[in-house]
Design an enzyme around this catalytic site. Structure first.
Site, PDB file in Angstrom:
ATOM      1  N   TRP A   7       0.820  -1.207   0.000  1.00  0.00           N
ATOM      2  CA  TRP A   7       0.000   0.000   0.000  1.00  0.00           C
ATOM      3  C   TRP A   7       0.859   1.265   0.000  1.00  0.00           C
ATOM      4  O   TRP A   7       1.754   1.399   0.812  1.00  0.00           O
ATOM      5  CB  TRP A   7      -0.854   0.066   1.262  1.00  0.00           C
ATOM      6  CG  TRP A   7      -2.054  -0.813   1.356  1.00  0.00           C
ATOM      7  CD1 TRP A   7      -2.185  -1.926   2.144  1.00  0.00           C
ATOM      8  CD2 TRP A   7      -3.308  -0.626   0.708  1.00  0.00           C
ATOM      9  NE1 TRP A   7      -3.455  -2.440   2.013  1.00  0.00           N
ATOM     10  CE2 TRP A   7      -4.163  -1.671   1.133  1.00  0.00           C
ATOM     11  CE3 TRP A   7      -3.802   0.324  -0.196  1.00  0.00           C
ATOM     12  CZ2 TRP A   7      -5.479  -1.787   0.695  1.00  0.00           C
ATOM     13  CZ3 TRP A   7      -5.111   0.199  -0.641  1.00  0.00           C
ATOM     14  CH2 TRP A   7      -5.936  -0.845  -0.202  1.00  0.00           C
ATOM     15  N   ASP A   8       0.536   2.198  -0.871  1.00  0.00           N
ATOM     16  CA  ASP A   8       1.029   3.560  -0.738  1.00  0.00           C
ATOM     17  C   ASP A   8       0.188   4.246   0.340  1.00  0.00           C
ATOM     18  O   ASP A   8      -0.946   3.829   0.614  1.00  0.00           O
ATOM     19  CB  ASP A   8       0.888   4.290  -2.076  1.00  0.00           C
ATOM     20  CG  ASP A   8       1.263   5.745  -1.990  1.00  0.00           C
ATOM     21  OD1 ASP A   8       2.369   6.048  -1.515  1.00  0.00           O
ATOM     22  OD2 ASP A   8       0.426   6.586  -2.372  1.00  0.00           O
ATOM     23  N   ILE A   9       0.715   5.293   0.959  1.00  0.00           N
ATOM     24  CA  ILE A   9      -0.058   6.021   1.978  1.00  0.00           C
ATOM     25  C   ILE A   9      -0.706   7.277   1.393  1.00  0.00           C
ATOM     26  O   ILE A   9      -1.921   7.374   1.260  1.00  0.00           O
ATOM     27  CB  ILE A   9       0.807   6.451   3.180  1.00  0.00           C
ATOM     28  CG1 ILE A   9       1.486   5.262   3.850  1.00  0.00           C
ATOM     29  CG2 ILE A   9      -0.070   7.178   4.209  1.00  0.00           C
ATOM     30  CD1 ILE A   9       2.377   5.660   5.021  1.00  0.00           C
TER      31      ILE A   9
END
Length: 229
Positions: A7-9
Site C-alpha cells: 500500500w502507498d499512503i
C-alpha cells in the site's frame, strides 16, 4: 493468487492534499502569515515538482525538503523567513493531521488476516510513522517500508528488492501494489514485475507507457481484486 499487498499512503490510504493544506496554513500562521487558497495551491505544485526530482534521482531527500520552502517563500515574497524553520514546523504539524481516503480503514480491516499488508512510501520517516499510528492504519500492517529508512526510493527496483528481501516467502506473482502515483507506485510496480492497481478516483486517462493491471475509482473495489484475483 494474491497474498501480499503493498500500500502507498499519501493519496491512496490518506488524503494528503487535505492534510497538506491544514498543516501548511497552520505552519505559516505560526510565522504570522495567512496563506490564501492560491498560495497553498502554489506550494502544492512546487512540492509535487520537488518529489518528482527525488523519484527521478535528480535531488536528494534533504535537498527537496528544504528546496520546496526556499522556492515557495521566494514566490510569495517572504524569503526573509528561514526555510529550515518552516520545514521543521510544517513536518511536526503534518504528522499530527490525517484524513482518510473514502473506505481506506475499512478495506485494510477487511483484508487483515486474509493477506499480508505492507506500507511502501517515500514520505519522511517520522511523519509517516506518526500518521500510521494516529490514524490506526498501522495496526493492520505486517510491515512498513519507508525509502528514507531502507535507503532506496520508489520507483527504483532497488526499493522493491529490499522490500522483497524482508518479506517472508515473497513472490512477485503473488504481490500487488496499490497506489495513486503513476511515476512512483505504478512505475515502481512495473520495474518490480508485480501486479499494479492504480487508485484513480478522478478517472484520469490511462498512460500509454506504464502497465496498469487494475484501474479503480474506489478502494471498495480492492477486495474483489485481491481476494478473487
Amino acid at each position: 493468487m494474491i497474498n501480499t499487498v503493498l500500500w502507498d499512503i499519501d493519496g491512496t490510504l490518506l488524503n494528503f492534499k487535505k492534510s497538506e493544506e491544514v498543516a501548511l496554513t497552520g505552519c505559516f500562521r505560526s510565522f504570522s502569515v495567512e496563506l490564501t487558497k492560491e498560495q497553498t495551491a502554489l506550494y502544492s505544485s512546487i512540492n509535487d515538482k520537488c518529489w518528482k526530482l527525488l523519484e527521478q534521482g535528480k535531488a536528494t531527500r534533504e535537498e527537496i525538503l528544504v528546496r520546496r520552502f526556499v522556492e515557495f517563500l521566494a514566490a510569495i515574497g517572504y524569503d526573509q523567513i528561514d526555510p529550515e524553520r518552516v520545514r521543521d514546523v510544517y513536518e511536526k504539524r503534518l504528522g499530527d493531521v490525517y484524513f482518510f481516503e473514502p473506505g481506506s480503514p475499512d478495506v485494510c480491516r477487511r483484508l487483515f488476516g486474509k493477506v499480508r499488508q505492507y506500507i511502501v512510501t517515500n514520505g519522511t520517516e517520522h511523519v509517516q510513522r506518526k500518521k500510521l499510528k494516529n490514524s490506526g492504519l498501522g495496526q493492520y500492517m505486517d510491515g512498513v517500508f519507508i525509502s528514507q529508512a531502507i535507503e532506496a526510493t520508489k520507483p527504483e527496483k532497488a526499493f522493491f528488492d529490499k522490500c522483497a528481501a524482508a518479506i517472508p516467502g515473497y513472490k512477485p506473482e503473488n504481490t500487488i501494489i496499490i497506489g495513486d502515483s503513476l511515476s512512483s507506485d505504478m512505475e515502481g510496480g512495473n520495474r518490480a514485475g508485480i501486479r499494479c492497481c492504480w487508485y484513480n478516483p478522478f478517472g484520469q486517462s490511462l498512460p500509454g507507457n506504464i502497465r496498469i493491471d487494475h484501474d479503480i475509482r474506489s478502494l471498495d473495489e480492492v477486495d474483489d481484486i485481491v481476494l478473487k484475483g
